[in-house]
Design a protein around this motif. Structure first.
Motif, PDB file in Angstrom:
ATOM      1  N   ARG A 597      -5.159 -18.195 -10.680  1.00 29.98           N
ATOM      2  CA  ARG A 597      -4.218 -17.204 -10.160  1.00 29.98           C
ATOM      3  C   ARG A 597      -2.923 -17.273 -10.946  1.00 29.98           C
ATOM      4  NH1 ARG A 597      -7.091 -13.726  -7.462  1.00 29.98           N
ATOM      5  NH2 ARG A 597      -8.170 -14.524  -5.642  1.00 29.98           N
ATOM      6  N   GLU A 601       0.490 -13.739  -8.494  1.00 32.70           N
ATOM      7  CA  GLU A 601      -0.566 -13.637  -7.491  1.00 32.70           C
ATOM      8  C   GLU A 601      -0.419 -14.727  -6.447  1.00 32.70           C
ATOM      9  OE1 GLU A 601      -4.273 -11.592  -9.858  1.00 32.70           O
ATOM     10  OE2 GLU A 601      -3.968 -13.742 -10.034  1.00 32.70           O
ATOM     11  N   TYR A 604       2.186 -13.767  -4.086  1.00 29.96           N
ATOM     12  CA  TYR A 604       1.758 -12.740  -3.148  1.00 29.96           C
ATOM     13  C   TYR A 604       0.829 -13.340  -2.092  1.00 29.96           C
ATOM     14  CZ  TYR A 604       0.197  -8.340  -1.242  1.00 29.96           C
ATOM     15  OH  TYR A 604      -0.067  -7.316  -0.383  1.00 29.96           O
ATOM     16  N   ARG A 618      -4.168 -10.014   5.862  1.00 30.06           N
ATOM     17  CA  ARG A 618      -4.524  -8.886   5.003  1.00 30.06           C
ATOM     18  C   ARG A 618      -6.036  -8.801   4.923  1.00 30.06           C
ATOM     19  NH1 ARG A 618      -5.397  -7.669  -0.385  1.00 30.06           N
ATOM     20  NH2 ARG A 618      -5.559  -9.871  -0.857  1.00 30.06           N
ATOM     21  N   GLY A 621      -9.624  -6.242   0.287  1.00 28.29           N
ATOM     22  CA  GLY A 621      -9.595  -4.904  -0.274  1.00 28.29           C
ATOM     23  C   GLY A 621      -8.428  -4.065   0.188  1.00 28.29           C
ATOM     24  N   GLU A 622      -7.589  -4.621   1.016  1.00 30.99           N
ATOM     25  CA  GLU A 622      -6.431  -3.844   1.464  1.00 30.99           C
ATOM     26  C   GLU A 622      -5.335  -3.913   0.397  1.00 30.99           C
ATOM     27  OE1 GLU A 622      -4.801  -5.152   5.158  1.00 30.99           O
ATOM     28  OE2 GLU A 622      -3.945  -3.180   5.597  1.00 30.99           O
ATOM     29  N   GLY A 623      -4.840  -2.772   0.015  1.00 34.05           N
ATOM     30  CA  GLY A 623      -3.812  -2.718  -1.024  1.00 34.05           C
ATOM     31  C   GLY A 623      -2.472  -3.177  -0.492  1.00 34.05           C
ATOM     32  N   PRO A 624      -1.540  -3.547  -1.413  1.00 31.21           N
ATOM     33  CA  PRO A 624      -0.246  -4.084  -0.978  1.00 31.21           C
ATOM     34  C   PRO A 624       0.567  -3.075  -0.171  1.00 31.21           C
ATOM     35  CG  PRO A 624      -0.327  -3.793  -3.361  1.00 31.21           C
ATOM     36  CD  PRO A 624      -1.706  -3.588  -2.865  1.00 31.21           C
ATOM     37  N   PHE A 649       6.360  -6.805  -5.850  1.00 32.56           N
ATOM     38  CA  PHE A 649       5.015  -7.161  -6.327  1.00 32.56           C
ATOM     39  C   PHE A 649       4.366  -5.966  -7.024  1.00 32.56           C
ATOM     40  CE2 PHE A 649       0.427  -7.251  -5.322  1.00 32.56           C
ATOM     41  CZ  PHE A 649       0.077  -8.354  -6.075  1.00 32.56           C
ATOM     42  N   GLU A 650       4.457  -4.821  -6.405  1.00 31.32           N
ATOM     43  CA  GLU A 650       3.806  -3.633  -6.946  1.00 31.32           C
ATOM     44  C   GLU A 650       4.389  -3.268  -8.310  1.00 31.32           C
ATOM     45  OE1 GLU A 650       3.300  -0.196  -4.199  1.00 31.32           O
ATOM     46  OE2 GLU A 650       4.245   0.880  -5.845  1.00 31.32           O
ATOM     47  N   ARG A 651       5.718  -3.325  -8.384  1.00 29.31           N
ATOM     48  CA  ARG A 651       6.381  -2.968  -9.641  1.00 29.31           C
ATOM     49  C   ARG A 651       5.924  -3.893 -10.765  1.00 29.31           C
ATOM     50  NH1 ARG A 651      11.404  -0.539  -8.382  1.00 29.31           N
ATOM     51  NH2 ARG A 651      10.759   1.489  -7.561  1.00 29.31           N
ATOM     52  N   ARG A 653       3.409  -5.930 -10.904  1.00 30.29           N
ATOM     53  CA  ARG A 653       1.980  -6.022 -11.185  1.00 30.29           C
ATOM     54  C   ARG A 653       1.424  -4.733 -11.770  1.00 30.29           C
ATOM     55  NH1 ARG A 653      -2.424  -9.212  -9.998  1.00 30.29           N
ATOM     56  NH2 ARG A 653      -4.316  -8.108  -9.417  1.00 30.29           N
ATOM     57  N   TYR A 654       1.851  -3.609 -11.251  1.00 32.87           N
ATOM     58  CA  TYR A 654       1.193  -2.373 -11.637  1.00 32.87           C
ATOM     59  C   TYR A 654       2.052  -1.465 -12.523  1.00 32.87           C
ATOM     60  CZ  TYR A 654      -1.985  -3.924  -8.050  1.00 32.87           C
ATOM     61  OH  TYR A 654      -2.853  -4.671  -7.323  1.00 32.87           O
TER      62      TYR A 654
END
Lengths: 689, 311
Positions: A597, A601, A604, A618, A621-624, A649-651, A653-654
C-alpha cells in the motif's frame, strides 16, 4: 408489511451435510440395530424429497410419533440406556431426526455439531490408524457441510453436481488446524476419564476367557487379531520360554476349568507394584538372570494381564497375584502398556503347600472319567516317583496322540474319551487331560491359559502375539522345586512351540477360518509377508507413540519444561501455538506484502478504520465520495473534516499524480487524521448547547 | 473550478434539462445517453414499446441541433434501404447516389432485432467505421454520427437477436423503464409531448458538440483509476460465474464513458464513482453469466462492483 421468505438451505450445504451424514453413520452401522440404519436411510430420502419440493417437512404430530418410535425402539433394543452402544444409537437416531427438522440456519448448525460428535464416537469403538484416518475424513465432510452452509449461489459454480468448493474450503480450514492439533497433542495433559466407558456387549468375542471348556481355543485359532506386543530390554528369550501366563485355572467341574477360590493363602492376595513385599514373596530370590520387557496389551475388558513366568510388575497399577499371574487394578478397556521383569531361574512356592491349597489343587469331581482315575491310580502304584510318572504319560502322548485343530466331539467323560479313544486334540485337551491325570495320581496340578510364542519382527525388534497364539498348558507342584510349568502339547507337537501356531497349522482349514483373505495366509510369499510385517510395525508405532503417548508425555514434558505445572504448560501451549500458527500468519503477510500500500492508501485506510470503529464501515467497492457522503450524513458534526480529507484523497489520487505528492502535505493530513474522532461526544458543544 | 469546465457542465445540464422536460423523471437515463454520445459511442435501448425511446432520440436530436432520421427495421428491410441507392437519372444520363436515412447525425434504428442479420450488419458496419461504401465509393457519414438502436425484449418471435460480437459495438445499453407516479402524472397533466417536441429549441450550436466530445476525451484518468478499472475487468475474466469477460473494447468504452461522465459533472479527472456510474450500462450487455448461473446481467454487474474494491 414484508413477507419473510422461508430460509432455503444452500444446495451445496445440504448436499455436503447429507454426504457427511452418510459418511459418519456408515461405520456405526455394524453396532447399531438395523432399524436405526433403516430410519437413517428414510430420513435422507425424505430430506431429499423435501429439497426437490415433492414432500413437505413432517408436521408436529408426525415428529412426535417419530420421536416416540425412536425412544420405544431404543428401549426395546437395549432396555435401560446404559452403556456405549445405546448412547451412540440414541445419538444417531437424534441425528437422523434432526435432518427432518432443518428449518433455520440454527438447525443446520445443530446438525453439523451432531455430525462432529457422531464422528468422534467412532473412537470409542476402535482407535486404529484406519479408523482414525476415517474420522478425519468424516471431520472433513462435516466441515464441508458447514462451509457449504455459508456459500451462496453467487460464490459457487453450479456446473458440477457436487460442489467441490466447499470441500476445498473445509480442507483449507482443517489444514490450518493441524499445527495447533499437534501442539495440543504434545502438551495437553491426559486426564483419566471421569467415568469409565461402559464395556461393549460383544467385546468378549476374542481373547482368552476366564474359563476353559472344549472348543474355546479353536475359536481363537480363527483370529489373527493382535493380542499384545512386547519389546525386550535385552535379547529375546528362546521361543520355548515364551509362555505368556494369563490365568491359572484350578477348579474343574467335569467339563470346564475355572479359577478357584483363593483359599488357604496367608497374607494379601495381590502384591501391587510399589507396595512393600508381602511375606509370600520371600520365596522368590532375586536371581541373577533377569530380563525387563514392556507389553502393550490390546483392550480385553478383563483384569488379568499376560506375562512370562515368573515376572515381577514394574508399572503402577499392576500387581502380582498369588498364582504368579499379573493383574491390572481395573479392567483393561483401552490399550494398556506395562513393564515387568522376567526372572527365569526363580522357583515359586518352594515351601510345602498349605493343606487347603493341596486339597484345591488336587480336587476332582468324583463322577467323571472313571477310567482315567483308575489308570492313574494303577500307574501311581507302579511309579512312586512323580517325575517318572510324568515322563511315562508324556511318552504315551508322544507315541499315540495327534495334534489337530479339528478334533472329534467329546462326550460326558471328556478326558477318558480323549485319552483312550480319540487321541486327537490340541492344547486344551492335552493340558486338561494331563492335569486331570496328575491330580488323579495325587500330584497338585493346574491349568494355565495364555499365549505361547509370538511373531518376532526382526527389523524393528519387537514381538507380536496374536489371538491364534492362544495356548493352554499345565503346571505341577513338585517337592523341592515348587511350581513347575509343563507343556504336554510340546511332547506331541514340538513344532507348535518352536515355530508357532501359524507355521504348524497353515494348511488346516480351521486356522483363520474367519478371515480367508488375511495376509497371514500368504506368509509364503516373501514380499507379502514383508508388507504384512511393515503394516504390523506401523500399527505398533501408532499404538506406542499416539495411543499410549501419555506414558511418554510426562518425561518429554519435564525434559522440555523443567517442571510440569499448569503455568508452564499454559505458557508452552501459548508459545508453541503461536509458533505453529506462524507459517500461516507469514503466508498471509507475504500475500499482502505482494501488493504494498502506498502511504496515501495507508492514510485513507486509517481514515476508514476510524470511521469503522465509530460504527460506519466502508463497503467493498464503495468510492471515496459516496463513502464521505454517507459518513457526513451519519456524523454531521464531523462533516467538514470528513469532506476535507476525502477531497484531499481524491485530488491527490485521481487528479494529480501520486509521485509528486509533497511529503509535508501528507504529513499534515496525517496529523489531522490523528485528531480525527468521528462520532465523539463533544463536551464543549454539548455544554454550550 | 475553472470557467470552461463549469461552462461545459452548464451546457450539458441544459441539454439534459430540455430533454427531461419531455421524458419526465428519467434524468439518469438521459445523462447516460448523453455520456454515451459525448464518448462518441452508440446507444442501445432495450425496453417495452411506448416507454419513450423515440421521444428520447428525437428530443436529443432537437436539443443538440442534430439532423435526425428514423429507420423502422422490419424483416424485409434491405441494406440499401438504410444506406441509399444509385438511381439512373435521365436528365443527366448518369447514376446519382440517393443517400439513405443513415446519412443523418442522429439515427434512430427502431426494433433492430426485427431485421435480418444482413441488414443489421450493414448498420453496425456504418456505426463502427463512420462511413459507408456504396458501389466502390466510400462516403463519409456526417459528424457527429450517433445511433440509437432499440429493441423490444418482450416479444422474441420472428426476431434476429444480436449476437455478442455485435452487441459489443454498442457502447451502452440502457432501458428506460416506467416513470414514477409523480412524473407520469406530470406528463399526463402537461401538454402533448409531440407538440412540445416541435417547439423544442436547440441548446447547443454548431461546433459546440464537437468541442464537448473533444473535451470529454481529454479528461484525465489517473493510474489509480485505471488500476481500478483493470481490476474490475480482471474480475469478470477470472471469476467462474462469467461465461465471457469484458473485452478490451468494453474496457475502453467504460473509461471513455467515465471520462464523459466526469466532464458532465464538472471534473477534469475521473474518480471511481464515475466508473461505477457508467459501468452497469456499458458492461451489462457485454457480460454473460455462465450458462448455469440463472441471473440477470444487471445483478452480475452489481456483483462485480461490490466485489472489487477501489483501493
Amino acid at each position: 408489511m414484508t413477507i419473510q421468505p422461508a430460509w432455503q438451505i444452500p444446495r451445496s450445504g445440504l448436499l455436503w451435510l447429507l454426504i457427511a451424514f452418510v459418511g459418519v453413520v456408515i461405520p456405526h452401522v455394524g453396532h447399531l440395530p438395523p432399524w436405526i440404519t433403516a430410519g437413517a436411510i428414510v430420513a435422507i430420502g425424505w430430506r431429499i424429497q423435501v429439497y426437490r419440493g415433492c414432500w413437505g417437512f413432517p408436521g408436529i404430530w408426525i415428529k412426535v410419533a417419530l420421536l416416540a418410535l425412536c425412544i420405544g425402539g431404543l428401549l426395546l433394543s437395549y432396555g435401560l440406556l446404559v452403556g456405549l452402544e445405546p448412547m451412540v444409537a440414541l445419538l444417531v437416531s437424534g441425528y437422523s431426526l434432526k435432518l427432518l427438522e432443518m428449518h433455520r440456519p440454527r438447525d443446520a448448525l445443530v446438525l453439523v455439531y451432531l455430525g462432529y460428535f457422531v464422528a468422534i464416537t467412532l473412537c470409542l469403538f476402535d482407535q486404529s490408524i484406519a479408523v482414525t484416518s476415517y474420522i478425519l475424513v468424516g471431520l472433513l465432510l462435516v466441515t464441508a457441510g458447514l462451509a457449504g452452509l455459508h456459500q451462496t449461489a453467487e460464490t459457487t459454480k453450479h456446473s458440477a453436481f457436487v460442489e467441490l468448493g466447499s470441500l476445498k474450503t473445509a480442507a483449507a480450514i482443517l489444514l490450518q488446524a493441524i499445527p495447533l492439533m499437534l501442539v495440543l497433542f504434545l502438551v495437553m495433559p491426559r486426564f483419566a476419564p471421569l467415568w469409565s466407558v461402559p464395556s461393549q456387549r460383544d467385546s468378549a468375542t476374542t481373547g482368552v476367557s476366564d474359563s476353559m471348556s472344549p472348543g474355546d481355543f479353536t475359536r481363537l485359532g480363527r483370529s489373527a487379531a493382535t493380542a499384545f506386543r512386547v519389546t525386550f530390554a535385552g535379547p529375546m528369550p528362546p521361543k520355548r520360554q515364551l509362555y505368556w501366563r494369563g490365568l491359572v485355572l484350578s477348579d474343574f467341574d467335569g467339563r470346564a476349568w475355572r479359577q478357584a477360590v483363593p483359599w488357604g493363602y496367608a497374607g494379601n492376595l495381590v502384591q501391587w507394584y510399589g507396595q512393600p513385599d508381602g511375606s509370600w514373596r520371600g520365596d522368590i530370590p532375586r536371581s541373577a538372570a533377569s530380563l525387563d520387557y514392556s507389553v502393550i496389551l490390546e483392550p480385553t475388558q478383563n483384569q488379568w494381564l499376560y506375562a512370562l513366568t515368573p515376572s515381577q510388575p514394574l508399572t503402577e497399577g499392576v500387581g502380582l497375584a498369588r498364582d504368579h499371574s499379573l493383574v491390572n487394578r481395573v479392567p483393561v478397556t483401552g490399550k494398556r502398556e506395562y513393564r515387568a521383569r522376567f526372572m527365569p531361574d526363580s522357583p515359586r512356592d518352594l515351601d510345602a503347600l498349605p493343606s487347603i491349597r493341596h486339597f484345591v489343587e488336587t480336587r476332582l469331581p468324583p463322577e467323571f472319567n472313571p477310567e482315567t482315575r483308575r489308570l492313574a491310580a494303577e500307574w501311581r502304584a507302579e511309579e512312586p516317583d512323580n517325575e517318572a510318572l510324568m515322563r511315562r504319560l508324556m511318552a504315551l502322548f508322544r507315541r499315540e496322540f495327534t495334534y489337530t485343530l479339528e478334533p472329534p466331539a467329546l462326550g460326558r467323560h471328556s478326558v477318558d474319551e480323549f485319552l483312550w479313544q480319540s487321541k486327537r486334540g490340541f492344547c486344551e485337551h492335552f493340558a486338561s487331560s494331563f492335569v486331570f491325570f496328575m491330580r488323579a495320581a495325587g500330584i497338585p496340578a493346574r491349568v494355565v491359559v495364555g499365549y505361547q510364542g509370538g511373531e518376532y519382527n526382526p527389523e524393528q525388534d519387537y514381538l507380536t502375539v496374536r489371538q491364534y497364539d492362544a495356548h493352554a498348558w499345565a503346571e505341577v507342584w513338585l517337592e523341592g522345586q515348587g511350581w513347575v510349568e509343563f507343556d504336554p502339547t510340546a511332547a506331541v507337537a514340538p513344532e507348535r512351540i518352536e515355530f508357532g501356531m501359524a507355521e504348524t497349522l497353515a494348511g488346516e482349514e480351521e486356522f483363520l477360518a474367519d478371515n480367508p483373505f488375511s495376509l497371514h495366509r500368504f506368509r509364503d510369499i516373501p514380499w507379502l509377508n514383508r508388507l504384512r510385517l511393515q503394516l504390523d510395525y506401523l500399527d505398533y508405532l501408532w499404538t506406542r507413540w499416539v495411543l499410549r503417548y501419555d506414558g511418554v508425555q510426562e518425561g518429554l514434558l519435564s525434559r522440555m519444561l523443567g517442571a510440569v505445572d499448569p503455568v508452564r504448560i499454559g505458557l508452552f501451549i501459548l508459545i508453541a501455538g503461536f509458533l505453529a500458527l506462524l507459517p500461516v500468519l507469514l503466508l498471509l503477510w507475504w500475500r499482502r506484502a505482494g501488493n504494498p500500500r502506498s502511504p496515501l492508501e495507508q492514510l485513507y485506510l486509517e481514515f476508514c478504520r476510524k470511521l469503522e470503529k465509530a460504527g460506519l464501515g466502508r463497503n467493498t467497492g464503495e468510492g471515496p465520495r459516496d463513502f464521505a457522503a454517507r459518513a457526513s450524513a451519519r456524523f454531521p458534526a464531523d462533516r467538514e473534516q470528513i469532506e476535507n480529507f476525502s477531497r484531499f484523497f481524491e485530488r491527490v489520487r485521481y487528479a494529480g499524480s501520486v509521485d509528486n505528492l509533497e511529503e509535508d502535505r501528507l504529513r499534515q493530513q496525517r496529523r489531522r487524521l490523528k485528531r480525527f474522532r468521528p462520532g465523539a461526544v463533544r463536551l464543549l458543544t454539548s455544554k454550550s448547547a | 473550478m475553472n470557467a470552461p469546465v463549469a461552462n461545459r457542465q452548464k451546457l450539458v445540464d441544459a441539454v439534459v434539462e430540455t430533454v427531461a422536460g419531455l421524458l419526465m423523471g428519467k434524468e439518469q437515463e438521459i445523462r447516460l445517453a448523453m455520456a454515451c454520445l459525448l464518448a462518441r459511442g452508440h446507444l442501445l435501448i432495450e425496453d417495452l414499446p411506448g416507454m419513450g425511446k423515440t421521444t428520447l432520440a428525437q428530443a436529443l436530436a432537437r436539443a443538440l441541433g442534430l439532423s435526425y432520421s428514423r429507420i423502422q427495421f422490419t424483416s424485409d428491410l434491405l441494406p440499401a434501404d438504410i444506406i441509399g441507392i444509385s438511381v439512373y437519372e435521365q436528365a443527366s444520363g448518369a447514376f446519382v447516389f440517393h443517400p439513405g436515412p443513415i446519412f443523418s447525425q442522429l439515427v434512430l434504428a427502431d426494433e433492430i432485432n426485427r431485421t435480418t442479420p444482413k441488414t443489421q450488419s450493414a448498420l453496425l458496419e456504418a456505426m463502427a467505421e463512420g462511413q459507408v461504401t456504396v458501389e466502390s465509393e466510400t462516403r463519409p457519414l456526417p459528424k457527429p454520427f450517433f445511433v440509437i438502436a432499440t429493441q423490444n425484449p418482450a416479444t422474441s418471435t420472428g426476431t434476429f437477436p444480436l449476437p455478442e460480437s455485435q452487441l459489443d459495438r454498442f457502447t451502452m445499453r440502457i432501458s428506460i423503464g416506467y416513470p414514477d407516479p409523480a412524473s407520469e402524472r406530470r406528463m399526463l397533466m402537461g401538454a402533448d409531448p409531440r407538440l412540445q417536441l416541435a417547439r423544442l429549441r436547440p441548446c447547443v450550436q454548431g461546433e459546440q458538440l464537437d468541442l464537448l466530445q473533444r473535451a470529454a476525451s481529454k479528461v484525465q484518468a489517473s493510474e489509480a483509476v485505471v488500476d481500478y478499472l483493470q481490476r474490475l475487468v480482471q474480475y469478470t475474466r477470472s471469476e467462474h460465474q462469467f461465461e465471457l469477460g469484458l473485452s478490451p473494447r468494453g474496457a475502453l468504452a467504460v473509461l471513455d464513458c467515465a471520462r464523459a461522465w466526469a466532464m458532465m459533472h464538472a471534473r477534469h479527472y475521473v474518480i471511481p464513482e464515475d466508473i461505477q456510474a457508467v459501468f452497469p450500462a456499458v458492461a451489462g450487455h457485454r457480460l454473460q453469466g455462465a450458462s448455469d448461473v440463472v441471473q440477470r446481467s444487471g445483478a452480475l454487474v452489481e456483483q462485480v462492483l461490490h466485489a472489487v474494491d477501489i483501493l
